[in-house]
Design a protein around this motif. Structure first.
Motif, PDB file in Angstrom:
ATOM      1  N   LYS B  12     -61.801 -54.666 -45.057  1.00  0.00           N
ATOM      2  CA  LYS B  12     -60.597 -55.307 -44.539  1.00  0.00           C
ATOM      3  C   LYS B  12     -60.437 -56.683 -45.172  1.00  0.00           C
ATOM      4  O   LYS B  12     -61.140 -57.617 -44.806  1.00  0.00           O
ATOM      5  CB  LYS B  12     -60.686 -55.451 -43.017  1.00  0.00           C
ATOM      6  N   ASP B  16     -56.577 -60.767 -40.734  1.00  0.00           N
ATOM      7  CA  ASP B  16     -56.278 -60.102 -39.461  1.00  0.00           C
ATOM      8  C   ASP B  16     -57.526 -59.421 -38.926  1.00  0.00           C
ATOM      9  O   ASP B  16     -58.351 -58.930 -39.690  1.00  0.00           O
ATOM     10  CB  ASP B  16     -55.074 -59.144 -39.592  1.00  0.00           C
ATOM     11  N   GLY B  17     -57.676 -59.437 -37.605  1.00  0.00           N
ATOM     12  CA  GLY B  17     -58.947 -59.019 -37.005  1.00  0.00           C
ATOM     13  C   GLY B  17     -58.921 -57.639 -36.387  1.00  0.00           C
ATOM     14  O   GLY B  17     -59.767 -57.318 -35.554  1.00  0.00           O
ATOM     15  N   HIS B  18     -57.972 -56.814 -36.803  1.00  0.00           N
ATOM     16  CA  HIS B  18     -57.859 -55.498 -36.161  1.00  0.00           C
ATOM     17  C   HIS B  18     -58.514 -54.435 -37.032  1.00  0.00           C
ATOM     18  O   HIS B  18     -57.920 -53.979 -37.998  1.00  0.00           O
ATOM     19  CB  HIS B  18     -56.388 -55.166 -35.917  1.00  0.00           C
ATOM     20  N   ASP B  19     -59.741 -54.051 -36.674  1.00  0.00           N
ATOM     21  CA  ASP B  19     -60.461 -53.132 -37.556  1.00  0.00           C
ATOM     22  C   ASP B  19     -60.559 -51.711 -37.006  1.00  0.00           C
ATOM     23  O   ASP B  19     -61.287 -50.887 -37.529  1.00  0.00           O
ATOM     24  CB  ASP B  19     -61.863 -53.680 -37.871  1.00  0.00           C
ATOM     25  N   LEU B  41     -64.877 -57.035 -41.435  1.00  0.00           N
ATOM     26  CA  LEU B  41     -63.692 -57.904 -41.406  1.00  0.00           C
ATOM     27  C   LEU B  41     -63.767 -59.066 -42.394  1.00  0.00           C
ATOM     28  O   LEU B  41     -64.842 -59.440 -42.856  1.00  0.00           O
ATOM     29  CB  LEU B  41     -63.553 -58.506 -40.004  1.00  0.00           C
ATOM     30  N   ARG B  42     -62.569 -59.630 -42.626  1.00  0.00           N
ATOM     31  CA  ARG B  42     -62.419 -60.911 -43.330  1.00  0.00           C
ATOM     32  C   ARG B  42     -63.141 -60.963 -44.672  1.00  0.00           C
ATOM     33  O   ARG B  42     -63.935 -61.844 -44.965  1.00  0.00           O
ATOM     34  CB  ARG B  42     -62.873 -62.062 -42.429  1.00  0.00           C
TER      35      ARG B  42
END
Lengths: 343, 131
Positions: B12, B16-19, B41-42
């Motif tokens: 990702k 944005d933090g929606h995994d 993430l990130r």
């Protein structure tokens, strides 16, 4: 330029491709591994094992950051399990190692176990050799999260670290007859959690009993146990290594420099006492035996007709034979010549 | 060579933090017999390409829900090319407006999967791109 020369010259893509070859192609990687072998023997091979979720990857993230401050270069192999059902895997160790990306002195490779049950995959040893030949100062192997008997790492590493965490009394009990026997260093991670001292004292007690037993044994007889299975416990004599129990908080880095110090001390210990020669030989023995097992099984499978196998199965179902006899009869028909020097 | 599993990187990029979506995809690919290197993430484009290089993956999937695909995707493709990884198919999933899909394909993206795509379609697309 040959793949080997590219690897030694620091070509990271060639290194990645060589690791794929080792993992995917048993036959064709053999020549490359033979050449790789001539360039090995320089790296300190470190195994990190322990219960699932103890924080092995997070601890390595912190440890490797520290090692990088000393300019050590590092190759990491992170092993995670393959599904017994789909053969697929989710390899998630990199999530915790995010601080290490972008550093050219670190190379991380995830590996799936692909059906092996000892905590590693069958190609891990070859992959370690490739990283050693590539010139990394230390090669670290992180096993899958293990329970009790997955001790393959002991015969693959010079130094074995076992990572536990507080409040896992039952797991500690279970580990007593298993992975703790291979530990050169024990880490109790998440030591900001309650009961850390209880866990530490359990472990200390277990080690003390172990060394008392070893002293007793060596007084009465020469030990004939497989040396790689007893290494690490504080054996008798002046050359003994006292297994340290180190408490860490991997997320904050607390205790990690102490771990690094003990890691260096252990390497000094095994090199100065000559123990490293024993461990190198154990490692070669393990690789040799594993290759023999695999090739023998492949050869045998080729010699055993599937029709015959299925017919035996049918005979078992109607109780005209049984699996015990049938297996021996198959083997009796398999021609094997004695291999060894003539007297 | 024997039948080796497909290795695919799922990452990702961006903030944005929606995994959830990425995790569902990772699980579906695992259940289809692939080895999924999941980086979470990130991730920056540099981190993604560096991971793809070290892991020698057969394909890459990135999930973007932030609307930053027109910045992140070209950057990833440039870095893949710089590192000699131009043969590694790149898939993009997440919220991508219809008008932008063609542009991403033109850039060299192997497939764009929006909400509602069946996981079996994604598995087939990955297998086809890798074979």
């Amino acid at each position: 330029m040959s793949l080997i020369k590219q690897i030694i010259s620091g070509d990271r893509r060639a290194l990645a491709q060589a690791l794929t070859l080792v993992e995917n192609d048993y036959q064709n990687s053999q020549n490359m591994l033979a050449e790789v072998y001539t360039h090995t023997g320089h790296a300190h091979i470190i195994g990190v094992t322990g219960i699932p979720g103890a924080g092995k990857s997070t601890l390595l993230n912190a440890l490797v950051k520290l090692m990088r401050k000393c300019e050590d270069t590092l190759g990491l192999l992170a092993v995670d399990p393959s599904s017994q059902f789909s053969k697929g895997a989710i390899l998630g160790d990199r999530i915790r190692m995010r601080d290490l990306l972008g550093d050219k002195g670190v190379f991380i490779r995830s590996m799936a176990t692909r059906g092996e049950l000892g905590g590693l995959s069958s190609s891990t040893a070859g992959a370690v050799d490739v990283l050693d030949a590539a010139g990394f100062d230390r090669v670290i192997v992180e096993t899958v999260g293990v329970g009790q008997a997955e001790v393959d790492i002991a015969s693959n590493a010079h130094t074995s670290i076992v990572v536990l965490c507080p409040g896992v009394g039952d797991s500690v009990q279970a580990a007593k007859s298993g992975i703790l026997e291979i530990a050169d260093i024990i880490v109790v991670n998440k030591s900001d959690y309650p009961k850390v001292n209880v866990t530490k004292s359990y472990l200390r007690e277990m080690l003390d009993i172990g060394s008392a037993v070893q002293v007793g044994l060596s007084e009465t007889q020469n030990m004939t146990c497989d040396p790689h299975l007893v290494h690490g416990t504080s054996g008798a004599g002046n050359n003994s290594w006292q297994v340290p129990i180190i408490t860490t908080v991997a997320t904050s880095g607390e205790g990690v420099s102490e771990l690094f110090d003990h890691l260096l001390a252990h390497y000094d210990h095994i090199t100065s006492t000559g123990e490293i020669t024993v461990r190198r030989q154990n490692r070669l023995r393990a690789i040799f035996e594993s290759r023999l097992r695999k090739q023998l099984y492949t050869k045998f499978s080729q010699m055993l007709s599937e029709d015959y196998f299925l017919r035996q199965l049918e005979l078992m179902m109607v109780r005209e034979t049984d699996p015990y006899t049938a297996a021996t009869e198959c083997m009796n028909n398999f021609e094997i010549n004695y291999i060894g020097d003539e007297d | 060579m024997p039948d080796n599993p497909i290795r695919i990187l799922i990452a990702k990029p961006g903030l944005d933090g929606h995994d959830r979506g990425a995790k569902v995809i990772a699980r579906a690919l695992r259940d289809a017999g692939m080895e999924v290197i999941y980086t979470g993430l990130r991730q920056s484009p540099i981190m993604i390409v560096e991971a793809a290089l070290q892991e020698d993956v057969n394909a890459i999937g990135v999930s973007i829900l932030s609307g930053a695909h027109q910045v992140l995707v070209p950057r990833i493709i440039d870095l893949l090319n710089d590192n000699g990884l131009y043969n590694v198919p790149l898939f993009v999933g997440g919220i991508i407006p219809d008008n932008d899909v063609e542009e991403l394909i033109q850039l060299g993206v192997a497939g764009v999967f929006g909400p509602g795509t069946s996981t079996s379609d994604i598995v087939s697309a990955v297998r086809e791109a890798v074979s």
